[in-house]
Design an enzyme around this catalytic site. Structure first.
Site, PDB file in Angstrom:
ATOM      1  N   GLU A   1      -5.866  -6.595  -1.962  1.00  0.00           N
ATOM      2  CA  GLU A   1      -7.056  -6.516  -0.742  1.00  0.00           C
ATOM      3  C   GLU A   1      -8.636  -6.110  -0.954  1.00  0.00           C
ATOM      4  O   GLU A   1      -9.063  -4.908  -1.835  1.00  0.00           O
ATOM      5  CB  GLU A   1      -6.126  -5.690   0.051  1.00  0.00           C
ATOM      6  CG  GLU A   1      -4.969  -6.135   0.649  1.00  0.00           C
ATOM      7  CD  GLU A   1      -3.779  -5.514   1.373  1.00  0.00           C
ATOM      8  OE1 GLU A   1      -5.634  -4.541   3.016  1.00  0.00           O
ATOM      9  OE2 GLU A   1      -3.089  -5.221   2.295  1.00  0.00           O
TER      10      GLU A   1
ATOM     11  N   GLU B   1       0.469  -0.961   0.089  1.00  0.00           N
ATOM     12  CA  GLU B   1       0.019  -0.089   0.130  1.00  0.00           C
ATOM     13  C   GLU B   1       0.807   1.413  -0.007  1.00  0.00           C
ATOM     14  O   GLU B   1       1.141   2.022   0.717  1.00  0.00           O
ATOM     15  CB  GLU B   1      -0.840  -0.193   0.948  1.00  0.00           C
ATOM     16  CG  GLU B   1      -1.986  -0.912   1.276  1.00  0.00           C
ATOM     17  CD  GLU B   1      -3.060  -1.340   2.141  1.00  0.00           C
ATOM     18  OE1 GLU B   1      -4.494  -1.532   1.832  1.00  0.00           O
ATOM     19  OE2 GLU B   1      -3.004  -0.308   3.537  1.00  0.00           O
TER      20      GLU B   1
END
Length: 476
Positions: free
Chosen positions: A418, A316
């Site tokens: 995700e 991320e």
């Protein structure tokens, strides 16, 4: 449950993910008087949801971001006709230039940093950045409701310098991926948790494979066993644990994605702290440390016959990684650190696919900002990975539109790296991006968290039963 989820809750509070999990925790929460508090029933306001459509802004005094503020119940659903007084407070160099869907903007009570808004279900805010580099925090508070917030990083991109003059053609992933991040599995098993399907006890990986999963994702920390690491003393998600899990994945005939956090602790948009062993290193040494670590991990996995099929160089990373050197405001340095990781992977395994993972499922403008800047610096990679949690990353339409645009705009393939909620809907989008660019998805930690595919006693449940049809439609 509360003791077990301490690390998980810490991660989610710090990264701002999934109010739904906080709602679940509320079932067992204890108030200041020591009494267990009850969750509010469906349809009753429980939380203020703040969804930003940019979390990176240009510090030029002009750049604007749209932020949605919504009143939701304990299930994450919108509550209509609320008329709730909400106080919105801004910290940092920014100002609100408009509030829509909340009456006459000019008549709203406010100071430079605090606004009072009567919200009827939802409203939209236009936030304008100032000229100061740093962070902007927006909080929305109301009596008896969970506070909503977001954090925005302001940047000044500067002139791009390429990390390499070599031309790179993104490697194409030919197999469709129905994957899961199950990095918690060794921790669950260490506590005695057993898994079963229809009364038959079996390995969790085997049960998932039988329901259509074909890929497993594992996160790895540099030294999670240190006192401030992810797993003090125990070292869960270190190299040794990863080696053991990799053997199980390959023995099951599944493929393997390795997720480098390049930290001793959780790495996400709110925290990307460098490992303790790298603190104090100059930038040249830091790049070498990251490269050497990547090579060491990859080589040890290769030596035991478990070379990762895909690798994330960072987790991320839309706000950068290995802070402060690789923070998003240091785009050249960030690109060099990513490239050091890519080179480390490719030295050991040239065929391994490289993913860049950003937590921007529905944030198209910010996705393009990040990817354009990596393209300007000629960072080589193969797959764009997106996190998608509805609270922070928008609607399903936002996800669909973002994936479609990225698939058309860039040479790389796209996937959802995700997600948790809206399992069928998310996969319908993840597998159907245009131009044959769709790779698939990885559900995040479905063994034990919200909407898990196993019950708390390890029994496969109805959420698990969603996946055979998804696999039949898109994978097999």
């Amino acid at each position: 449950m509360l003791k077990y989820n301490q690390n998980l809750l810490s991660r989610q509070l710090k990264s701002g993910l999934l109010a739904s999990f906080l709602m679940l925790l509320a079932i067992t929460s204890i108030n200041a008087q020591g009494r267990r508090s009850r969750p509010k029933p469906p349809g009753v306001p429980a939380e203020i949801q703040v969804t930003p459509y940019k979390t990176t802004m240009i510090a030029d005094g002009k750049d604007e971001a749209l932020i949605n503020i919504k009143i939701i119940d304990s299930h994450g659903d919108s509550v209509l006709n609320t008329h709730i007084p909400v106080t919105i407070h801004i910290t940092g160099d920014a100002k609100i230039t408009n509030v829509m869907d909340a009456g006459d903007f000019a008549s709203l009570t406010h100071t430079d940093s605090t606004w009072h808004v009567n919200i009827n279900s939802s409203c939209r805010i236009i936030l304008q950045a100032g000229r100061t580099l740093g962070k902007i925090k927006l909080e929305a508070k109301a009596d008896s409701l969970y506070t909503g917030s977001t954090e925005i990083h302001t940047v000044q991109p500067g002139v791009a310098h390429v990390v390499t003059a070599d031309k790179y053609t993104p490697k194409k992933v030919t197999d469709k991926i129905l994957g899961a991040d199950i990095s918690f599995l060794p921790q669950l098993e260490s506590r005695g948790m057993k898994f079963s399907d229809n009364g038959v006890q079996s390995d969790a990986i085997a049960i998932m494979q039988a329901h259509g999963f074909n890929y497993i994702r594992l996160r790895i920390f540099v030294n999670p066993a240190n006192p401030k690491g992810y797993s003090p003393d125990k070292g869960f998600c270190d190299l040794a644990q990863t080696e053991q899990m990799a053997k199980r994945i390959k023995a099951a005939g599944m493929k393997f994605l390795l997720d480098f956090h390049y930290s001793d602790y959780w790495a996400d948009p709110q925290q990307q702290n460098k490992p303790a062993a790298w603190v104090g290193e100059d930038f040249t040494t830091l790049k070498k440390s990251l490269y050497d670590y990547t090579v060491d991990v990859m080589q040890k996995l290769k030596d035991q016959g478990t070379t990762p099929d895909m690798v994330q160089v960072g987790n991320e990373i839309n706000h950068g990684m290995v802070w402060p050197d690789g923070a998003i405001n240091n785009l050249d340095s960030l690109a060099q650190l990513i490239y050091a990781g890519v080179k480390g992977v490719k030295l050991v395994s040239p065929k391994t696919t490289i993913m860049l993972h950003i937590a921007l499922g529905g944030q198209n403008a910010e996705s393009r900002f990040f990817l354009d800047n990596m393209a300007k610096r000629n960072v080589p990679f193969d797959v764009i990975g997106l996190s998608y949690y509805p609270k922070w990353h928008g609607t399903l339409a936002d996800l669909r539109n973002n994936m479609a645009d990225l698939a058309k705009r860039y040479p790389q393939q796209v996937m959802v790296a995700e997600y948790s909620q809206l399992k069928k809907e998310v996969n319908d989008i993840a597998f159907t991006a245009p131009g044959n660019k769709a790779v698939g998805s990885f559900i995040w930690e479905p063994l034990s968290t919200w909407e898990g595919i196993f019950d708390k006693d390890g029994k496969a449940n109805n959420f698990m039963n969603v996946y055979p049809a998804i696999a039949k439609q898109y994978v097999k």
